[in-house]
Design a protein around this motif. Structure first.
Motif, PDB file in Angstrom:
ATOM      1  N   LEU A  71       0.806  -1.227   0.000  1.00 20.66           N
ATOM      2  CA  LEU A  71       0.000   0.000   0.000  1.00 20.66           C
ATOM      3  C   LEU A  71       0.834   1.270   0.000  1.00 20.66           C
ATOM      4  CD1 LEU A  71      -2.744  -1.062   2.599  1.00 20.66           C
ATOM      5  CD2 LEU A  71      -2.899  -1.086   0.104  1.00 20.66           C
ATOM      6  N   SER A 101      -3.055  -0.146   7.187  1.00 16.55           N
ATOM      7  CA  SER A 101      -4.118  -0.539   6.262  1.00 16.55           C
ATOM      8  C   SER A 101      -5.487  -0.197   6.840  1.00 16.55           C
ATOM      9  CB  SER A 101      -4.031  -2.041   5.971  1.00 16.55           C
ATOM     10  OG  SER A 101      -5.105  -2.448   5.143  1.00 16.55           O
ATOM     11  N   GLY A 104      -6.432   3.317   6.572  1.00 12.74           N
ATOM     12  CA  GLY A 104      -6.618   3.841   5.223  1.00 12.74           C
ATOM     13  C   GLY A 104      -5.479   4.715   4.754  1.00 12.74           C
ATOM     14  N   LYS A 384     -10.221  11.386  11.161  1.00 12.57           N
ATOM     15  CA  LYS A 384      -9.751  10.132  10.588  1.00 12.57           C
ATOM     16  C   LYS A 384     -10.003   8.967  11.539  1.00 12.57           C
ATOM     17  CE  LYS A 384      -7.474   7.976   7.290  1.00 12.57           C
ATOM     18  NZ  LYS A 384      -8.218   7.633   6.059  1.00 12.57           N
ATOM     19  N   GLU A 387     -13.738   8.043  11.757  1.00 14.21           N
ATOM     20  CA  GLU A 387     -14.153   7.285  10.566  1.00 14.21           C
ATOM     21  C   GLU A 387     -13.716   5.818  10.685  1.00 14.21           C
ATOM     22  OE1 GLU A 387     -12.243   9.399   7.460  1.00 14.21           O
ATOM     23  OE2 GLU A 387     -13.758  10.983   7.339  1.00 14.21           O
ATOM     24  N   ASN A 388     -12.474   5.614  11.125  1.00  9.62           N
ATOM     25  CA  ASN A 388     -11.956   4.252  11.267  1.00  9.62           C
ATOM     26  C   ASN A 388     -12.739   3.477  12.324  1.00  9.62           C
ATOM     27  OD1 ASN A 388     -10.043   4.992   9.402  1.00  9.62           O
ATOM     28  ND2 ASN A 388      -8.423   5.340  10.896  1.00  9.62           N
ATOM     29  N   ARG A 391     -16.062   2.324  11.046  1.00  8.95           N
ATOM     30  CA  ARG A 391     -15.935   1.190  10.123  1.00  8.95           C
ATOM     31  C   ARG A 391     -15.789  -0.125  10.885  1.00  8.95           C
ATOM     32  NH1 ARG A 391     -12.850   4.439   6.543  1.00  8.95           N
ATOM     33  NH2 ARG A 391     -10.910   3.707   7.463  1.00  8.95           N
ATOM     34  N   ARG A 414      -8.239  -4.827   2.574  1.00  9.62           N
ATOM     35  CA  ARG A 414      -7.701  -3.702   1.782  1.00  9.62           C
ATOM     36  C   ARG A 414      -6.405  -4.107   1.076  1.00  9.62           C
ATOM     37  NH1 ARG A 414      -4.697   1.533   3.584  1.00  9.62           N
ATOM     38  NH2 ARG A 414      -4.802   2.755   1.682  1.00  9.62           N
TER      39      ARG A 414
END
Length: 426
Positions: A71, A101, A104, A384, A387-388, A391, A414
């Motif tokens: 990534l 990962s 993101g 951030k 959001e994680n 999820r 991912r």
């Protein structure tokens, strides 16, 4: 005489491999990709001489393990500790792959360090050791190759020495483009405002978000912290500011308890002239180390080293929620006991990811030649992380699994997607 031998506790590397294989099998990960992610890309071991203050030359051993870069560039900390070895570095590097990962970020995972006790060395010796280690690593690190950061017993000063040494080995024309070779630097050397508190803030925020998902707040909640370094200090400060009460702290030197609550700022001030030790703090009672995990509390934050909670002491844990400030603080056997007891664990790859998210913003800031203010940085990290968290929370509900498994599912998927779309060279 019995021929049966007592089973040795699993190492951190064995733990992370168990976690990985369990989730890989659960989600039916492509067998070829499973093989790739089950090994490291590179394991670098360097032995190098350094002259001590008394003129004696000592040989040090340093490690840098690069697990995966599907990534993006390898990313991960450097720790200075007597117990660090290649297996520990492999485990920590793999955890970094999952962490970046899950967050993101355009990074892979790496980890490393030097076998030493920094308390046994002067500042001048630590500088020479760090610079010589950086030189020994050579082009194995770089702003688009592998980006180190602080970890246990390393700090912004350590990163500044690495930065200067790395830039000094490059041509004058390229030096100005290499500020992002490390993150966690001093602000005056291109560091990010707020990077110092980012990991501890992430621990606090994930606890706050979890409680909010249960219709609760931190007001009046009691918590205990193992490890009072950078992560433990900042997590405690944020927790107390939100109305929680710190009732116990443990480090390698002492275990402190105070039912009325310990002021984390006062304790931090106490540790500063004592090389980080909480020993001798007179505003709390010192108790037996073995009593720490069994203290009555709402939240437990292990923020020290790996494998601290095992199948034996997991039975004594009273907290309903464990937030992993450290990497791998719970063995797989210990986790099995905790989950059976209905204790929720916010896993390390989510809970302490505020640090690497902050590092990403520092890396961006350096690449773009920008300077961001503290409030802007903290807003970015909070957005951030939130959001994680959402999820992972969704994955917990959809897959009916624990939080670590849910986080691994997202992280591994991912990377699998990247390999599936790009193919495998040649």
């Amino acid at each position: 005489m019995s021929t049966l031998q007592e089973k040795k506790p699993a190492t951190m590397y064995e733990n992370v491999m168990q976690q990985y294989n369990q989730v890989a099998n659960l989600v039916g990960l492509n067998e070829n990709i499973k093989k790739i992610l089950g090994i490291t890309n590179n394991e670098i071991i360097v032995h190098f001489p350094v002259k001590m203050d008394n003129g004696e030359v000592k040989i040090f051993t340093g490690y840098r393990v690069q697990h995966n870069n599907a990534l993006g560039p390898y990313k991960g900390g450097l720790r200075y500790h007597p117990t660090i070895d290649v297996d520990d570095a492999k485990a920590l590097a793999m955890w970094m792959t999952w962490k970046t990962s899950l967050a993101g970020l355009p990074f892979g995972g790496a980890k490393g360090g030097i076998q030493l006790d920094p308390r046994e060395h002067s500042l001048a010796e630590l500088e020479r050791i760090t610079r010589r280690f950086t030189y020994a690593l050579g082009d194995n690190i770089g702003p688009d190759q592998d980006i180190p950061a602080p970890d246990v017993n390393t700090n912004p000063q350590t990163m500044a020495w690495i930065l200067d040494t790395y830039m000094s080995t490059k041509s004058p024309s390229s030096r100005s483009h290499n500020n992002h070779i490390v993150t966690g630097k001093p602000v005056g050397s291109g560091g990010l405002e707020g990077r110092d508190r980012a990991t501890g803030f992430g621990v606090f925020l994930t606890i706050k978000l979890y409680l909010a998902s249960q219709g609760k707040t931190l007001e009046g909640k009691t918590f205990i912290v193992q490890g009072f370094g950078n992560v433990g200090q900042w997590a405690s400060q944020f927790m107390v500011e939100e109305g929680a009460k710190l009732i116990a702290v443990q480090d390698a030197h002492a275990t402190l308890y105070k039912e009325e609550g310990i002021d984390p700022i006062t304790l931090t001030e106490h540790t500063q002239p004592r090389k980080g030790s909480i020993a001798g703090f007179t505003e709390a009672e010192e108790i037996a180390p073995d009593d720490f995990f069994g203290l009555e509390c709402d939240v437990l934050i292990p923020a020290a080293l790996g494998n601290q909670i095992n199948q034996d002491n997991a039975l004594s844990v009273k907290a309903n929620l464990i937030a992993e400030g450290a990497n791998g603080p719970i063995t797989t056997e210990g986790e099995e006991v905790l989950l059976k007891r209905g204790i929720t664990i916010i896993p390390d790859i989510l809970c302490n990811s505020g640090g690497v998210i902050g590092s990403y913003f520092e890396w961006l800031q350096n690449r773009h030649g920008e300077i961001w203010q503290l409030d802007e940085v903290m807003q970015k990290i909070e957005k951030k992380l939130t959001e994680n968290f959402k999820r992972v929370e969704k994955a917990v509900e959809e897959n009916e699994v624990d939080w670590r498994t849910a986080a691994y599912i997202i992280a591994i998927h991912r990377i699998e997607l990247a390999y599936t779309q790009r193919g495998i060279f040649p």
